[in-house]
Design a protein around this motif. Structure first.
Motif, PDB file in Angstrom:
ATOM      1  N   THR A  71       0.835  -1.202   0.000  1.00 36.15           N
ATOM      2  CA  THR A  71       0.000   0.000   0.000  1.00 36.15           C
ATOM      3  C   THR A  71       0.869   1.251   0.000  1.00 36.15           C
ATOM      4  O   THR A  71       0.574   2.236  -0.685  1.00 36.15           O
ATOM      5  N   GLN A  72       1.947   1.214   0.772  1.00 32.16           N
ATOM      6  CA  GLN A  72       2.884   2.346   0.823  1.00 32.16           C
ATOM      7  C   GLN A  72       3.504   2.597  -0.552  1.00 32.16           C
ATOM      8  O   GLN A  72       3.579   3.741  -1.019  1.00 32.16           O
ATOM      9  N   LEU A  73       3.930   1.531  -1.216  1.00 32.67           N
ATOM     10  CA  LEU A  73       4.514   1.674  -2.547  1.00 32.67           C
ATOM     11  C   LEU A  73       3.480   2.189  -3.545  1.00 32.67           C
ATOM     12  O   LEU A  73       3.773   3.068  -4.361  1.00 32.67           O
ATOM     13  N   THR A  74       2.266   1.640  -3.454  1.00 32.75           N
ATOM     14  CA  THR A  74       1.199   2.061  -4.359  1.00 32.75           C
ATOM     15  C   THR A  74       0.853   3.527  -4.144  1.00 32.75           C
ATOM     16  O   THR A  74       0.499   4.244  -5.085  1.00 32.75           O
ATOM     17  N   MET A  75       0.945   3.999  -2.905  1.00 32.28           N
ATOM     18  CA  MET A  75       0.648   5.394  -2.587  1.00 32.28           C
ATOM     19  C   MET A  75       1.750   6.323  -3.084  1.00 32.28           C
ATOM     20  O   MET A  75       1.472   7.422  -3.572  1.00 32.28           O
ATOM     21  N   ASN A  76       2.984   5.893  -2.988  1.00 35.20           N
ATOM     22  CA  ASN A  76       4.099   6.763  -3.348  1.00 35.20           C
ATOM     23  C   ASN A  76       4.151   7.065  -4.846  1.00 35.20           C
ATOM     24  O   ASN A  76       4.580   8.156  -5.245  1.00 35.20           O
ATOM     25  N   ILE A  77       3.726   6.121  -5.670  1.00 32.72           N
ATOM     26  CA  ILE A  77       3.789   6.332  -7.121  1.00 32.72           C
ATOM     27  C   ILE A  77       2.893   7.491  -7.547  1.00 32.72           C
ATOM     28  O   ILE A  77       3.365   8.456  -8.166  1.00 32.72           O
ATOM     29  N   PRO A  78       1.578   7.460  -7.233  1.00 33.30           N
ATOM     30  CA  PRO A  78       0.746   8.611  -7.627  1.00 33.30           C
ATOM     31  C   PRO A  78       1.098   9.882  -6.860  1.00 33.30           C
ATOM     32  O   PRO A  78       1.002  10.989  -7.409  1.00 33.30           O
ATOM     33  N   PHE A  79       1.525   9.746  -5.597  1.00 33.07           N
ATOM     34  CA  PHE A  79       1.884  10.938  -4.823  1.00 33.07           C
ATOM     35  C   PHE A  79       3.016  11.697  -5.503  1.00 33.07           C
ATOM     36  O   PHE A  79       2.924  12.905  -5.717  1.00 33.07           O
ATOM     37  N   GLN A  80       4.088  10.976  -5.833  1.00 32.94           N
ATOM     38  CA  GLN A  80       5.238  11.645  -6.441  1.00 32.94           C
ATOM     39  C   GLN A  80       4.910  12.153  -7.839  1.00 32.94           C
ATOM     40  O   GLN A  80       5.371  13.231  -8.245  1.00 32.94           O
ATOM     41  N   SER A  81       4.093  11.398  -8.585  1.00 31.28           N
ATOM     42  CA  SER A  81       3.721  11.835  -9.931  1.00 31.28           C
ATOM     43  C   SER A  81       2.931  13.136  -9.881  1.00 31.28           C
ATOM     44  O   SER A  81       3.247  14.098 -10.589  1.00 31.28           O
ATOM     45  N   ILE A  82       1.898  13.170  -9.043  1.00 31.38           N
ATOM     46  CA  ILE A  82       1.076  14.376  -8.906  1.00 31.38           C
ATOM     47  C   ILE A  82       1.909  15.531  -8.371  1.00 31.38           C
ATOM     48  O   ILE A  82       1.816  16.669  -8.844  1.00 31.38           O
ATOM     49  N   HIS A  83       2.751  15.231  -7.395  1.00 34.80           N
ATOM     50  CA  HIS A  83       3.594  16.226  -6.748  1.00 34.80           C
ATOM     51  C   HIS A  83       4.499  16.926  -7.764  1.00 34.80           C
ATOM     52  O   HIS A  83       4.507  18.162  -7.879  1.00 34.80           O
ATOM     53  N   PHE A  84       5.256  16.149  -8.538  1.00 33.23           N
ATOM     54  CA  PHE A  84       6.220  16.734  -9.476  1.00 33.23           C
ATOM     55  C   PHE A  84       5.528  17.411 -10.651  1.00 33.23           C
ATOM     56  O   PHE A  84       5.937  18.496 -11.078  1.00 33.23           O
ATOM     57  N   ILE A  85       4.492  16.782 -11.189  1.00 32.82           N
ATOM     58  CA  ILE A  85       3.787  17.370 -12.325  1.00 32.82           C
ATOM     59  C   ILE A  85       3.152  18.702 -11.936  1.00 32.82           C
ATOM     60  O   ILE A  85       3.222  19.694 -12.673  1.00 32.82           O
ATOM     61  N   THR A  86       2.530  18.735 -10.750  1.00 37.66           N
ATOM     62  CA  THR A  86       1.885  19.962 -10.283  1.00 37.66           C
ATOM     63  C   THR A  86       2.908  21.060 -10.037  1.00 37.66           C
ATOM     64  O   THR A  86       2.690  22.230 -10.386  1.00 37.66           O
ATOM     65  N   TYR A  87       4.040  20.696  -9.435  1.00 32.40           N
ATOM     66  CA  TYR A  87       5.084  21.695  -9.174  1.00 32.40           C
ATOM     67  C   TYR A  87       5.584  22.300 -10.480  1.00 32.40           C
ATOM     68  O   TYR A  87       5.716  23.530 -10.607  1.00 32.40           O
ATOM     69  N   GLU A  88       5.855  21.450 -11.469  1.00 25.38           N
ATOM     70  CA  GLU A  88       6.345  21.946 -12.752  1.00 25.38           C
ATOM     71  C   GLU A  88       5.303  22.824 -13.437  1.00 25.38           C
ATOM     72  O   GLU A  88       5.632  23.870 -14.013  1.00 25.38           O
TER      73      GLU A  88
END
Length: 206
Positions: A71-88
C-alpha cells in the motif's frame, strides 16, 4: 550521433534507480511508520519505541511491520507523480523564466504537496488501518485475527464508513504535507541556484 545513441541507451537507468530507491526507502521506513502510528493511537499501550517494536515482534511477528508495504509503494507512485507534475505546472505559471524565486518555489511546492496529499488520502487511510490493526474498527467489521492486504483494507474502510471513510484526516494530511514539500522545494532550488552560480563564477575566473 554517438552521444545521442549513448543517451538513448542510458535513459532507462535514472528511472530504474528511482524505482529501486523507492523500494529500499519504503522497506526501511515502513517498520518505523508502524511504530509511529501505533504510538500515536489513542490510549496506546506503548510507552517507548523500543517497547512497541518488541511487543509487535513478539505478538504479531516480522510480517506486522510490512502489512502496509504494498500500500505504501502504491501510494508513493501517484503521490510523487502528482507532486512533481503539479510543481512543474505551477512553476510555468508563476515563474515562467524559471529563475531563482523563493516565493514561487514555496508556493508551488506547498500547493503541489497539498494536492498530492489530498489525492492519495484514501491509500493513506488504508495504510494506517493495516499498520495499527485498530481493535474497534476490526471488531465493527467482524474481522477476527489480523487484517492484511490492500484490497481487504479498502473493503473494510468502505464497510465501516462508506466513501467518506477514505478521506478521514484529509485536512491534517494536507496541513502536514504543505510545509514539508514547500521547504523541500525551496531548499532544493536554493542549492541548485547557489551551486550553478558558483560553477559559472569559477568558469569566469579560469
Amino acid at each position: 550521433m554517438a552521444d545521442k545513441d549513448l543517451h538513448q541507451r542510458r535513459w532507462p537507468f535514472p528511472r530504474i534507480a528511482g524505482s529501486m530507491a523507492t523500494l529500499l526507502h519504503d522497506a526501511v521506513m515502513n517498520p518505523a511508520e508502524v511504530v509511529k502510528q501505533r504510538m500515536q493511537m489513542y490510549n496506546s499501550q506503548h510507552r517507548s519505541a523500543l517497547s512497541c517494536i518488541l511487543t509487535v515482534w513478539r505478538t504479531e511477528g516480522l510480517g506486522a511491520f510490512y502489512r502496509s508495504y504494498t500500500t505504501q509503494l502504491t501510494m508513493n507512485i501517484p503521490f510523487q507523480s502528482i507532486h512533481f507534475i503539479t510543481y512543474e505546472f505551477l512553476q510555468e505559471q508563476v515563474n515562467p523564466h524559471r529563475g531563482y524565486n523563493p516565493q514561487s518555489h514555496i508556493i508551488s511546492g506547498g500547493l503541489a504537496g497539498a494536492l498530492a496529499a489530498a489525492a492519495t488520502t484514501p491509500l493513506d487511510v488504508c495504510k494506517t488501518l493495516l499498520n495499527t490493526q485498530e481493535n474497534m474498527a476490526l471488531s465493527l467489521a467482524n474481522i477476527s485475527g489480523r487484517l492484511s492486504g490492500m484490497a481487504n483494507a479498502f473493503r473494510t474502510v468502505y464497510q465501516l464508513n462508506g466513501l467518506s471513510g477514505y478521506f478521514k484526516g484529509i485536512q491534517a494530511r494536507v496541513i502536514y504535507q504543505m510545509p514539508s514539500t514547500a521547504i523541500s522545494w525551496s531548499v532544493y532550488e536554493f542549492f541548485k541556484y547557489f551551486l550553478t552560480k558558483r560553477q559559472l563564477e569559477n568558469r569566469t575566473l579560469y
